[in-house]
Structures are given as structure tokens and as C-alpha cells.
Design an enzyme around this catalytic site. Structure first.
Site, short mmCIF file in Angstrom:
data_model
loop_
_atom_site.label_atom_id
_atom_site.label_comp_id
_atom_site.label_asym_id
_atom_site.label_seq_id
_atom_site.Cartn_x
_atom_site.Cartn_y
_atom_site.Cartn_z
N SER A 79 0.84 -1.21 0.00
CA SER A 79 0.00 0.00 0.00
C SER A 79 0.87 1.25 0.00
CB SER A 79 -0.86 -0.01 1.27
OG SER A 79 -1.37 1.28 1.57
N TYR B 250 -3.53 -0.09 9.98
CA TYR B 250 -3.34 -0.47 8.57
C TYR B 250 -1.92 -0.13 8.12
CZ TYR B 250 -4.52 -0.58 3.54
OH TYR B 250 -4.57 -0.85 2.18
P1 NAP Z 1 -11.84 -4.95 -0.65
O1 NAP Z 1 -12.67 -4.44 -1.76
O2 NAP Z 1 -12.23 -4.63 0.77
O3 NAP Z 1 -11.68 -6.56 -0.80
C1 NAP Z 1 -10.92 -7.23 0.18
C2 NAP Z 1 -11.32 -8.68 0.08
O4 NAP Z 1 -10.65 -9.44 1.11
C3 NAP Z 1 -12.83 -8.87 0.31
O5 NAP Z 1 -13.33 -9.87 -0.55
C4 NAP Z 1 -12.85 -9.33 1.75
O6 NAP Z 1 -13.98 -10.06 2.10
C5 NAP Z 1 -11.62 -10.21 1.79
N1 NAP Z 1 -11.22 -10.51 3.18
C6 NAP Z 1 -11.17 -9.66 4.22
N2 NAP Z 1 -10.80 -10.30 5.33
C7 NAP Z 1 -10.63 -11.62 4.98
C8 NAP Z 1 -10.24 -12.79 5.68
N3 NAP Z 1 -9.98 -12.77 7.00
N4 NAP Z 1 -10.18 -13.96 5.01
C9 NAP Z 1 -10.47 -14.01 3.69
N5 NAP Z 1 -10.84 -12.93 2.94
C10 NAP Z 1 -10.91 -11.74 3.61
O7 NAP Z 1 -10.36 -4.44 -0.83
P2 NAP Z 1 -9.58 -3.98 -2.14
O8 NAP Z 1 -9.68 -2.50 -2.27
O9 NAP Z 1 -9.91 -4.87 -3.28
O10 NAP Z 1 -8.10 -4.28 -1.61
C11 NAP Z 1 -7.52 -5.55 -1.77
C12 NAP Z 1 -6.14 -5.45 -1.16
O11 NAP Z 1 -5.46 -4.31 -1.71
C13 NAP Z 1 -6.15 -5.23 0.34
O12 NAP Z 1 -5.07 -5.90 0.93
C14 NAP Z 1 -5.96 -3.71 0.47
O13 NAP Z 1 -5.38 -3.37 1.71
C15 NAP Z 1 -5.02 -3.45 -0.66
N6 NAP Z 1 -4.99 -2.08 -1.17
C16 NAP Z 1 -6.14 -1.48 -1.59
C17 NAP Z 1 -6.04 -0.18 -2.13
C18 NAP Z 1 -7.22 0.58 -2.62
O14 NAP Z 1 -7.08 1.80 -2.84
N7 NAP Z 1 -8.37 -0.05 -2.80
C19 NAP Z 1 -4.81 0.43 -2.24
C20 NAP Z 1 -3.68 -0.23 -1.77
C21 NAP Z 1 -3.78 -1.50 -1.24
P3 NAP Z 1 -15.17 -9.23 2.81
O15 NAP Z 1 -15.96 -8.63 1.70
O16 NAP Z 1 -15.95 -10.25 3.61
O17 NAP Z 1 -14.54 -8.18 3.71
C1 GCO Z 2 -6.96 5.21 3.15
C2 GCO Z 2 -7.07 4.29 1.98
C3 GCO Z 2 -5.70 3.75 1.63
C4 GCO Z 2 -5.82 2.79 0.47
C5 GCO Z 2 -4.50 2.26 0.08
C6 GCO Z 2 -3.57 3.32 -0.43
O1 GCO Z 2 -7.88 5.21 4.00
O2 GCO Z 2 -5.98 5.96 3.19
O3 GCO Z 2 -7.95 3.21 2.27
O4 GCO Z 2 -5.14 3.11 2.72
O5 GCO Z 2 -6.63 1.72 0.81
O6 GCO Z 2 -3.93 1.46 1.04
O7 GCO Z 2 -2.45 2.69 -0.98
#
Ligand code: NAP
Ligand code: GCO
Length: 266
Positions: A147, A160
């Protein structure tokens, strides 16, 4: 065979955790289009069923399993089940993750632990479960979804940021400890991506104006836009393919330039 074959995942089995939708789904879709067999899990049957349907609509026959990635016994049992039903995992993407946006002094220790459990302890548990078979097979790819918060802090995301910072170092340690077995462990650091996880940060205001955080991110991103899950597909295929066999311990930031930019003058 042309050079492009180095980016092929044909014959590989890829497990993307938490991939019923969002970033994980996009990465698994890219892997399927690159020839991989897709395995994914989510936390309940409803989400797994939703995911299987979504993959099928994309023309992908995905193997979906219910598993809480924080449950070591469940993860170990699932790895054995996958190896029996599908085959040995060649590519693991530790994607499952949660965030809780709470000011640190108002966050309970239990809430802090829960975020760290999913975002850091689980990648340890799942990686530990798949590495032995990767060693036997003579190769493996582990990709941890890090992230911006692997590098930066901000208000309300202490747990986080601590977890994602730790995930960066876990990535480097797996690289250090298992690189000799031809296992490459790298990270992808997405910028701000439009998914359900960030939906609260993009909600339109009652007067129809942009959410203040939405405007903030636009000003902090040289690309002047939020990322889409599709922006992550190419980098994810690269890190899962033979094209990156000498890339190890690297966090590939896919952020539109946020980390390089001081931000647009107000
Ligand atoms: P998301 O839409 O919240 O999807 C996360 C997925 O992980 C959901 O299907 C969730 O299921 C599942 N999950 C959560 N806890 C779990 C557990 N204990 N066991 C199995 N599955 C579990 O998140 P996303 O935005 O796609 O992000 C995916 C990854 O990228 C995460 O690690 C997040 O931190 C990272 N990330 C996201 C962003 C962003 O801007 N979106 C940026 C940087 C990094 P539920 O629906 O039941 O919660
Ligand atoms: C926040 C956002 C970020 C993104 C991502 C950025 O609240 O700042 O959720 O944490 O999820 O991790 O890289």
C-alpha cells in the site's frame, strides 16, 4: 517461442486470497487471461458463490473456497485440499485485507490487532503454508499487496499502516530466506484505487461536490485520477511470470506517481 512467452502463465496455478471482487478479482482475471488456473477464497460462502459467478461471467472457471486467512488450521487444510483437487500452487497473491479508519487514541487494542491479523499475520500464515510445496516444485511466486501506507502514514489508519509497513518487510524477508529455492517474493503497492474499500473516501457530498479526500487524492496524484483495478493487472502478471525471475524483494508501486510527487499547489 517468442519473447512474449516470458509473460505467459500457461500451466500455472494461481491462488489469490480475498478475490471475490476488487483488486484480487482483477488480478485473478489477468492471470486467467494469461493462461493460469485460478484458485480464490473468501470469508463466506455467499462471497465465494458471488465470485464464482463473476469469474464465470468473465469466461473463467475459478476454483472458489471458503477460508478465513487468519485461521492457520483452516489455511493449512485448504492448501492440502487445493493440492488434491487442483494442484500445487505456483503463484500466491496475498490480497485479502481490511482497513479500519479510527483515530489511534480512539482505537481499541482488539481493533488494532484485527487489522494486523488480516493484513500482516495472514500473509505470513498463507505464505508459510505454500512455500514447502514451492520448494519441492523448484519454483514459486509470492506477491503481497502492500500500500501507499507501506511508506506513508496518515490520520486514522495507524493499524493499517503498521500492518502494510510490516508486509513490506515480510516481503523482503521471504525473498531473503527463500530466494535460493527459486522463489521470488515481491509486493505491489497500489495507490488509491476505486474499490469498495475506498468507496467512503469518494462519496459525493450532499451538495453533489467531490468528497474532500477525493479532491485531496487528485491533487496528490500526477495522473490526476484514482486508479482502477485494471491498472494493476499488467504489473501483477509481470511479477507472476518468468519475466521477473530475477526481481526479488521489490515493492512495485502502482500509484500514478503519488510517492514521487509533493502534490499540486492549492
Ligand atoms: P476490498 O474491496 O475490501 O476486498 C478485500 C477482500 O478481502 C474482500 O473480498 C474481503 O472479504 C476479503 N477478506 C477480508 N478479510 C478476509 C479474511 N480474513 N479472510 C479471507 N478474505 C478476507 O479491498 P480492495 O480494495 O480490493 O483491496 C484488496 C487489497 O489491496 C487489500 O489488501 C488492500 O489493503 C489493498 N490495497 C487497496 C487499495 C485501494 O485503494 N483499494 C490500495 C492499496 C492497497 P469481505 O468482503 O468479507 O470483507
Ligand atoms: C486510506 C485508503 C488507503 C488505500 C491504500 C492506499 O484510507 O488511506 O484506504 O489506505 O486503501 O492502502 O495505498
Amino acid at each position: 517461442m517468442g519473447f512474449e512467452q516470458n509473460f505467459s502463465l500457461k500451466g500455472k496455478i494461481a491462488w489469490v486470497t480475498g478475490a471475490s471482487y476488487g483488486i484480487g478479482f482483477a488480478i485473478a482475471n489477468a492471470y486467467a487471461q494469461s493462461g493460469a488456473t485460478i484458485v480464490f477464497n473468501d470469508i463466506n460462502q455467499e462471497l465465494v458463490d458471488k465470485g464464482v459467478k463473476a469469474y464465470a461471467e468473465a469466461g473463467i472457471k475459478a476454483h472458489g473456497y471458503v477460508c478465513d486467512v487468519t485461521d492457520e488450521a483452516a489455511v493449512n487444510a485448504l492448501v492440502a485440499k487445493i493440492e488434491k483437487e487442483v494442484g500445487v500452487i505456483d503463484i500466491l497473491v496475498n490480497n485479502a485485507g481490511i482497513i479500519r479508519r479510527i483515530p489511534m487514541t480512539e482505537m481499541s487494542a482488539a481493533e488494532f490487532r484485527k487489522v494486523v491479523d488480516v493484513d500482516l499475520n495472514a500473509p505470513f500464515i498463507v505464505s508459510k503454508a505454500v512455500i514447502p510445496s514451492m520448494i519441492k516444485k523448484g519454483h514459486g511466486k509470492i506477491i503481497n499487496i502492500c500500500s501507499m501506507m507501506s511508506e506513508l502514514g496518515r490520520e486514522t489508519v495507524s493499524a493499517y499502516a503498521a500492518a502494510k509497513g510490516g508486509l513490506k518487510m515480510l516481503t523482503r524477508n521471504i525473498c531473503s530466506e527463500y530466494g535460493k529455492y527459486n522463489i521470488q517474493c515481491n509486493g505491489i503497492g497500489p495507490g488509491y484505487i476505486a474499490t469498495p474499500q475506498t468507496a467512503p473516501l469518494r462519496e459525493r457530498q450532499p451538495d453533489g461536490s467531490r468528497h474532500p479526500f477525493d479532491s485531496f487524492i487528485i491533487a496528490k496524484t500526477p495522473a490526476e485520477r484514482w486508479g482502477e483495478t485494471s491498472d494493476l493487472m499488467g504489473p501483477a502478471v509481470f511479477l507472476a511470470s518468468d519475466a521477473s525471475n530475477f526481481v526479488n524483494g521489490h515493492i512495485l508501486y502502482v500509484d500514478g506517481g503519488i510517492l514521487a510527487y509533493i502534490g499540486k499547489q492549492p
